[in-house]
Design a protein around this motif. Structure first.
Motif: not given
Lengths: 267, 267
Positions: B56, B60, B65, B81
């Motif tokens: 992730a 991200a 994010t 994500t």
């Protein structure tokens, strides 16, 4: 006030009749594309639920997961069944994302505790926030931890029906539940599609289904009808349509003519 | 009263230095086996958290994010994500199950809503029930829906620290948090392992880490230490150990001698 349409992607995308853990990716692609087309031209919201076909059904049957902790291997069986359900959930969520739809898992296994199979605590905060933020929640038939029995299973139909009846009514109105199956709707003895089912003709339909070879009265189709009749009592219409006919879901979502069975409040 | 040990499987099982989305399956196998061996001889409970390595972290970073909805593609970025995080969670849960440990995902994305990155609603019911029923919850660094910013990210450290501080204290006592990394602990300027960190020597350690080439002061190791010092203030010990040395986690869990750094309440 926002309208929500609940869509169950069932036997059309996954089937337990053929290869285990097989997803009909071409059908899934087509259905997600149809949702994409509708979604970009409406303010209505969508919550997706998918069935489990040959994914979680196989371990669920083997370990009798719905019945709870009944033997030494029930706990590992619960874990295996839930993992299978979550695996399929990833495939479905990922497909939505690849079609530019911001989908996110919303698992009942992670937000619901039941007691003797009935809802005890449900945490809806994340679901409500997902809708507010423009995400498309994707839930599925799931293994739920049960305070009394250890665990149980809630079907996708039961989960969507629960959501329909438990969203904050001051902000959201669930206007329709669409069951996307691999059959063209509820079929009568002559294989014609039953156009409407309500409390008025439910007994005839049930008898006809019991008499007609090939229908699964205990689960499957009758389960959908029962959950749908309960929703119809509260003014929420359900439809059972085929996902195998191209653009049938698109037409249904766009309020154009479509092939399927409506389950409605008796008039 | 039940003891809970929180275990973070970090850089040992996933690394963002090498191939993207690579899991060191041999290391994961070994660590899960060590947990299995300890678990069968104790009544203590375990909650597992895993980092995100190259899963992730990549989306991200790309979509920022953690900062929330800052551009047109933030919503789809949030979905991507979170899907990546959940994919790794499936791999880890599945590995536990294959070692006969009844593991189940417990995702903060599905149970937490934040407001400006701080906890607003957390639904702990499922987590508590999982522990009662003998399951091993597996959580991970995750994307959280944020009432104000749209979304944010909580690291595995932050999530485990939050769990440690928010379990029902009448039933559970979190006695230790174990960070399983790819380094042997916190290293000083001469590459010797720092044995203990507390409020007493934290400033020296931070200065030493800033001065020592190769340490990531803003994230990584210092983040672990900060979260751990906060827990130490409440009497919860943390340890940072390597998962690359066979049986080091086993020894740590069995209260035998192990290689690593302890973060403790100053005496």
């Amino acid at each position: 006030m926002k309208n929500i349409t609940l869509i169950k992607l069932g036997g059309s995308i996954i089937t337990n009749k053929e290869v285990p853990m097989m997803v009909r990716r071409d059908v899934l692609d087509q259905l997600v594309l149809e949702i994409y087309k509708v979604r970009k031209n409406t303010d209505d919201l969508f919550i997706i639920g998918h069935g489990q076909g040959s994914f979680a059904h196989a371990p669920a049957l083997r370990y009798k997961t719905k019945e709870g902790f009944i033997s030494d291997d029930s706990v590992i069986g619960m874990a295996i069944t839930q993992d299978s359900a979550a695996q399929l959930n990833r495939i479905v969520v990922n497909n939505f994302i690849r079609h530019q739809i911001p989908a996110a898992s919303f698992l009942f296994s992670n937000s619901m505790v039941t007691k003797d199979m009935k809802a005890l605590h449900w945490c809806k905060d994340v679901l409500v926030q997902y809708l507010k933020k423009g995400l498309v929640p994707v839930t599925c038939g799931d293994v739920i931890v049960d305070e009394k029995k250890g665990c149980t299973i809630w079907s996708t139909e039961k989960i969507l029906s629960y959501i329909a009846q438990n969203m904050p009514t001051d902000q959201y109105r669930v206007n329709r539940v669409i069951h996307v199956t691999e059959v063209e709707g509820v079929l009568d003895g002559d294989n014609n599609i039953v156009e409407e089912i309500s409390r008025d003709n439910q007994n005839d339909i049930k008898k006809m289904m019991r008499d007609t070879k090939g229908f699964d009265v205990t689960g499957g189709m009758w389960h959908k009808i029962e959950e749908s009749l309960e929703l119809a009592d509260q003014g929420i219409q359900s439809v059972i349509i085929s996902g195998m006919n191209k653009n049938n879901l698109l037409n249904c979502l766009s309020n154009k003519e479509f092939i399927g069975t409506k389950i409605i409040l008796k008039r």
